[in-house]
Design an enzyme around this catalytic site. Structure first.
Site, PDB file in Angstrom:
ATOM      1  N   ARG A  59       0.794  -0.977   0.148  1.00  0.00           N
ATOM      2  CA  ARG A  59       0.135   0.183  -0.042  1.00  0.00           C
ATOM      3  C   ARG A  59       0.877   1.537   0.096  1.00  0.00           C
ATOM      4  NH1 ARG A  59      -5.198  -1.127   2.385  1.00  0.00           N
ATOM      5  NH2 ARG A  59      -5.817  -3.110   2.779  1.00  0.00           N
ATOM      6  N   HIS A  62       2.344   6.645  -0.727  1.00  0.00           N
ATOM      7  CA  HIS A  62       1.003   8.034  -0.494  1.00  0.00           C
ATOM      8  C   HIS A  62       1.444   9.205   0.064  1.00  0.00           C
ATOM      9  CE1 HIS A  62      -1.417   3.787  -0.870  1.00  0.00           C
ATOM     10  NE2 HIS A  62      -1.772   4.077  -2.051  1.00  0.00           N
ATOM     11  N   TYR A 132      -2.700   3.198  12.516  1.00  0.00           N
ATOM     12  CA  TYR A 132      -1.666   4.490  12.628  1.00  0.00           C
ATOM     13  C   TYR A 132      -2.723   5.640  12.876  1.00  0.00           C
ATOM     14  CZ  TYR A 132      -2.988   3.954   7.348  1.00  0.00           C
ATOM     15  OH  TYR A 132      -3.907   3.961   5.478  1.00  0.00           O
TER      16      TYR A 132
END
Ligand SMILES: Cc1cn([C@H]2C[C@H](O)[C@@H](COP(=O)(O)OP(=O)(O)O[C@H]3O[C@H](C)C(=O)[C@H](O)[C@H]3O)O2)c(=O)[nH]c1=O
Length: 191
Positions: A59, A62, A132
């Site tokens: 992932r 970003h 997170y």
């Protein structure tokens, strides 16, 4: 709580204490006062939790553009990840440098990723859950990405890219040379 600056000093590895006994263990996974005692003052406003079913799920990379740029405090509740932070603040001495740190549920390590950084992780076990905190709310309009395998940045993920599982969105992300950096002028002194 241990705090260790990484090769990019603003990126911190944080290891909260664990109090073990015959039942298992207890840990304060986040404490505003303990963070402040280490000079880490972030007003987190949102908790995130993702489950990645497959090993080598990636992932990233970003970010959220200003004014929704996010500081992130990342930890693993189940499994293991290689967690990566990339400095994309053009006036920073470590511009385009990156750090990669293994975070594990077993040891409870956390990584503090500042605003002005790309963030991504690669799962190293199936069914890995990442939690997170962020200090700015999600903004779909401000959400952005750069290709995980960008050659200018050159992150070493340690696995054959052919084995990596990514979203269609991440597969379609631009490379750095095609990217309009929303952090222009940023040096690292931004609030
Ligand atoms: C990040 C986020 C997403 N969403 C929604 C948007 C999509 O419908 C769905 C999945 O979003 P996305 O594919 O962007 O999720 P990840 O690929 O895990 O993205 C995150 O992964 C990397 C590692 C990060 O550091 C960021 O926090 C974030 O970009 O959740 C929300 O509703 N709120 C949020 O805060």
């Amino acid at each position: 709580m241990q705090v260790e600056a990484q090769a990019i000093p603003e990126v911190k590895l944080i290891i909260p204490a664990r109090f073990g006994d015959s039942r298992g263990w207890f840990s304060e996974t986040w404490s505003a006062s303990r963070m402040a005692a280490n000079g880490l003052n972030h007003d987190f406003v949102q908790d995130n939790h993702s489950l990645s079913a497959q090993i080598y799920t990636l992932r990233g990379l970003h970010y959220q553009a200003p004014p929704f740029a996010q500081t992130k405090l990342v930890r693993v509740a189940s499994g293991r990840v290689l967690d990566v932070a990339v400095d994309v603040r053009p006036k920073s001495e470590t511009f385009l440098k990156w750090v990669a740190v293994e975070l594990t549920a077993a040891a409870g390590e956390q990584l503090l990723v500042p605003k002005g950084f790309l963030h991504g992780f690669l799962t190293l076990e199936p069914r890995t859950e990442v939690l997170y905190k962020v200090d700015a709310p999600y903004s779909g309009e401000a959400d952005g990405a750069i290709r995980f395998d960008d050659p200018t940045i050159g992150v070493d993920w340690g696995v054959d890219p052919a084995n990596i599982v990514i979203s269609e969105k991440d597969a379609a992300a631009p490379y750095f040379t095609d990217w309009s950096n929303p952090f222009e002028g940023w040096s690292g002194d931004e609030p």
